[in-house]
Design an enzyme around this catalytic site. Sequence first.
Site, PDB file in Angstrom:
ATOM      1  N   CYS A 137       0.816  -1.221   0.000  1.00 34.26           N
ATOM      2  CA  CYS A 137       0.000   0.000   0.000  1.00 34.26           C
ATOM      3  C   CYS A 137       0.849   1.271   0.000  1.00 34.26           C
ATOM      4  O   CYS A 137       0.562   2.230  -0.719  1.00 34.26           O
ATOM      5  CB  CYS A 137      -0.932   0.001   1.198  1.00 34.26           C
ATOM      6  SG  CYS A 137      -0.141  -0.502   2.722  1.00 34.26           S
ATOM      7  N   GLN A 164       1.788   5.397   9.063  1.00 33.28           N
ATOM      8  CA  GLN A 164       0.869   4.403   8.506  1.00 33.28           C
ATOM      9  C   GLN A 164      -0.295   4.058   9.425  1.00 33.28           C
ATOM     10  O   GLN A 164      -0.128   3.869  10.630  1.00 33.28           O
ATOM     11  CB  GLN A 164       1.655   3.141   8.126  1.00 33.28           C
ATOM     12  CG  GLN A 164       2.639   3.431   7.010  1.00 33.28           C
ATOM     13  CD  GLN A 164       3.362   2.206   6.476  1.00 33.28           C
ATOM     14  OE1 GLN A 164       4.543   2.289   6.191  1.00 33.28           O
ATOM     15  NE2 GLN A 164       2.690   1.082   6.318  1.00 33.28           N
ATOM     16  N   ARG A 269       4.063   3.206  12.434  1.00 34.81           N
ATOM     17  CA  ARG A 269       2.618   3.021  12.646  1.00 34.81           C
ATOM     18  C   ARG A 269       2.116   4.130  13.561  1.00 34.81           C
ATOM     19  O   ARG A 269       2.698   4.397  14.614  1.00 34.81           O
ATOM     20  CB  ARG A 269       2.362   1.663  13.298  1.00 34.81           C
ATOM     21  CG  ARG A 269       0.908   1.308  13.432  1.00 34.81           C
ATOM     22  CD  ARG A 269       0.269   0.874  12.140  1.00 34.81           C
ATOM     23  NE  ARG A 269       0.667  -0.455  11.718  1.00 34.81           N
ATOM     24  CZ  ARG A 269       0.649  -0.858  10.443  1.00 34.81           C
ATOM     25  NH1 ARG A 269       0.257  -0.042   9.478  1.00 34.81           N
ATOM     26  NH2 ARG A 269       1.032  -2.080  10.123  1.00 34.81           N
ATOM     27  N   HIS A 276      -2.640   6.195   4.961  1.00 36.45           N
ATOM     28  CA  HIS A 276      -1.190   6.267   5.140  1.00 36.45           C
ATOM     29  C   HIS A 276      -0.720   7.641   4.662  1.00 36.45           C
ATOM     30  O   HIS A 276      -1.136   8.112   3.597  1.00 36.45           O
ATOM     31  CB  HIS A 276      -0.479   5.220   4.287  1.00 36.45           C
ATOM     32  CG  HIS A 276      -0.582   3.815   4.810  1.00 36.45           C
ATOM     33  ND1 HIS A 276      -1.282   3.458   5.932  1.00 36.45           N
ATOM     34  CD2 HIS A 276      -0.028   2.656   4.346  1.00 36.45           C
ATOM     35  CE1 HIS A 276      -1.166   2.156   6.124  1.00 36.45           C
ATOM     36  NE2 HIS A 276      -0.413   1.648   5.183  1.00 36.45           N
TER      37      HIS A 276
HETATM   38  N1  HSE Z   1       2.078  -3.456   5.109  1.00 36.22           N
HETATM   39  C1  HSE Z   1       1.128  -2.408   5.123  1.00 36.22           C
HETATM   40  C2  HSE Z   1       0.924  -1.904   6.509  1.00 36.22           C
HETATM   41  C3  HSE Z   1      -0.170  -2.880   4.572  1.00 36.22           C
HETATM   42  O1  HSE Z   1       1.165  -2.657   7.460  1.00 36.22           O
HETATM   43  O2  HSE Z   1       0.499  -0.775   6.686  1.00 36.22           O
HETATM   44  C4  HSE Z   1      -0.401  -2.709   3.120  1.00 36.22           C
HETATM   45  O3  HSE Z   1       0.500  -3.193   2.220  1.00 36.22           O
END
Ligand code: HSE
Length: 370
Positions: A137, A164, A269, A276
């Site tokens: 993503c 994200q 995160r 994102h």
């Molecule tokens: N790996 C991504 C995430 C999700 O953890 O935000 C979408 O590819």
Amino acid sequence: MKKLVGFIGWRGMVGSVLLDRMQKNNDFKNINPIFFTTSQVGEKTPVMIDCTTSFLEDAYNIDHLKELDIIVSCQGAEYTSIIYHKLRKLGWNGYWIDASSELRLKNDSIIVLDPVNLDSIHKALNQDIKTFVGGNCTVSLMLMALGGLFKRNVIEWVTVSTYQAVSGGGAKYMLEMLQQMGYIYNSISLRNKILNKGILEIEKLARDAMKNNFFPKKYFTVPLTGSLIPWIDSSMKNGQSKEEWKGAIETNKILNSKNYIPIDGTCVRIASLRCHSQSFFIKLNDNIPIKKIESWISSHNPWVKFIKNTEKDTVKNLTPFAVTGTLNIPIGRLRKLNIGKNYISAFSVGDQLLWGAAEPLRRMLNILIS
Ligand code: HSE
């Protein structure tokens, strides 16, 4: 004759967004859909869609899967790793469209993002390639935002810091983040009414709540709400997280780059629900005027929206809140860095479930149908 298309993992988050987008765009009228399940064989198919069969079929029934022209799987890497290879070994020659990362880096697969690599998709179809996979993503959202610069080969390298959303981890992470918010709020408000505290004492109550053994953190393992986690996905041997590693490898595969473009940074995160955001530092291979950069970026595709580098425009248009649930890819904070004339920064936001996951798959299915 309409193509027979099997859907697997359509009840999950990406699958649900895919179905919703397909319904809104009347995509189902062009195919004969069959819905499969890994756990609820025989249950009713989605009521709102006109289906070839009225009951859910077994997603492990290889003989049935073999009859399909196209399989669209949002079931995840584990399912793909079992079923895809079995089907191919048996000589199944249909098209497999996949949301997971399992097949992304295979030589005979294409990572699909048609506003960026439609040429590669057409070329692959002419070469009889049958496996089409949605990209990571963060990568897809970056390419939708910076496509105009990549297309002109003016990027020497990119470093990126990501912000994200929890949806990238899955539904249970979204719920846990909301539970964390509720837990903190309740811990404060219940006691604050009685104690009428000042802000530092309230902050202490919030901190104590986050340290409490009952604080909901089964999936994140630590509090995310009121904090952040600068690690996404598993560890690579070189100190990168896998999410960081994917940035360069997938981007270069999508672009089919003649010269490898280095891309690296830190993936983080944060407590955003499904958008994102990414902060880019880019070295261009020339001193390109900012107006030209702006026009290249904004003319690349219909979804990228250039946001003026002012406080008012940024706060209004360049946030997860402004973007969530839409296909818009705003990009702003564009400026030359004081570091040198070839260096720029930019900031972009995108819905992780739309352009970041479901939309490229939906569009790939339509390319196959048409
Ligand atoms: N790996 C991504 C995430 C999700 O953890 O935000 C979408 O590819």
